[in-house]
Design a protein around this motif. Structure first.
Motif: not given
Length: 307
Positions: A85-86, A89-90, A93, A169, A172-173, A259, A261
């Motif tokens: 999931k992370n 997101l990466w 982003g 999160p 991560t952001w 966090s 990946t």
């Protein structure tokens, strides 16, 4: 009327080349070093990793064949699924923020005289390593004395302060923001090169016809810059899939692996927990996802351009 006789074609037997054998193989000898490098440093590690993913290798003892057990472990492990999931997101982003900001900055700076200093300041972070960027943003995002929280408190916005690297999160952001700071410059440069190479005639014709603002950008600039957009998006997505150094330095995937990946999980399983068979399975999964994404994206892009 008499029909013309069919024209006869004489077929000559193939003649043997008179070129010496040593000269005929000479072109192939030039590519042998490159071919050997590809085999040794790309194909062999790739095949070795796939084979290792079906074993319980720990790097020390003799490995045993375990079939698909490592892949089953991956899809039933909550930590691996959180890493997946992370990673998504990466990828989102890394594609939207650096590429989007690079495109917007390129449009602004192309029309702005004397923008060389701003271009250099945006590109400069790309010249430093991910480790240095991670250490720098570690100070900026520190919970107690970090620059961001100190700034927010000084302007009366204490309610907006956070434990930027210790809460999911946000952690991560926050790291994606650090990556954006570092990667926007290279996207900016690619788009500036693309803008400078565009033909002037159709752009001037569009302006004469009344195109301006967002319409001019959407109907003219974006289609004409599509090759450069494709390159930047693809490279950003691949960088998102393999994001590692910045995360490892800033949080090591924590707290509580929140966090991580897929690249961090692969490293932890292979070189911290010495479950190299499991780590190899994660490497294969990352490669397959990146390969499928790249193939699908390029296929859709080429089809759209052809139509």
């Amino acid at each position: 009327m008499r029909e013309a006789a069919p024209k006869l074609v004489t077929i000559h037997p193939p003649q043997r080349s008179t070129t010496p054998w040593s000269e005929r193989i000479q072109p192939y000898l030039y590519v042998v070093p490159a071919a050997l490098l590809v085999v040794v440093f790309m194909l062999y590690p790739m095949v070795s990793t796939v084979i290792q993913s079906f074993t319980d290798s720990n790097g020390l003892d003799a490995a045993k064949f375990v079939g698909l057990q490592n892949y089953i472990n991956f899809f039933t492990d909550p930590n691996s699924l959180n890493s997946f999931k992370n990673t998504l997101l990466w990828v989102v982003g890394a594609v939207t923020l650096p590429v989007g900001l690079g495109f917007c900055f390129a449009l602004l700076l192309e029309r702005l005289p004397g923008a060389a200093l701003f271009k250099s300041s945006v590109f400069l972070p790309y010249t430093i390593s991910g480790t240095v960027a991670a250490i720098l943003f570690g100070y900026v995002l520190d919970s107690d004395n970090g620059f961001l929280n100190v700034l927010l408190r000084s302007v009366g916005l204490s309610g907006l302060t956070h434990h930027w690297l210790f809460e999911a999160p946000q952690n991560t952001w926050s790291m994606i923001a650090a990556y954006t700071w570092q990667a926007t410059g290279t996207n900016l440069m690619v788009f500036l090169i693309g803008l400078q190479g565009l033909p002037k005639e159709p752009l001037e014709a569009a302006k004469i016809d009344g195109a301006s603002g967002w319409t001019y950008t959407r109907r003219m600039l974006i289609p004409m810059l599509s090759p450069f957009i494709t390159i930047n998006v693809l490279m950003a997505a691949i960088n998102g899939f393999k994001a590692f150094d910045l995360i490892w330095v800033m949080t090591q995937g924590g707290p509580a692996r929140s966090s991580e990946t897929l690249a961090v999980t692969m490293y932890r399983q292979s070189f911290v927990l010495f479950q190299q068979g499991y780590g190899a399975a994660i490497a294969v999964i990352i490669s397959l996802i990146a390969l499928v994404f790249s193939y699908g994206y390029l296929r859709n892009t080429f089809r759209r351009e052809a139509s």
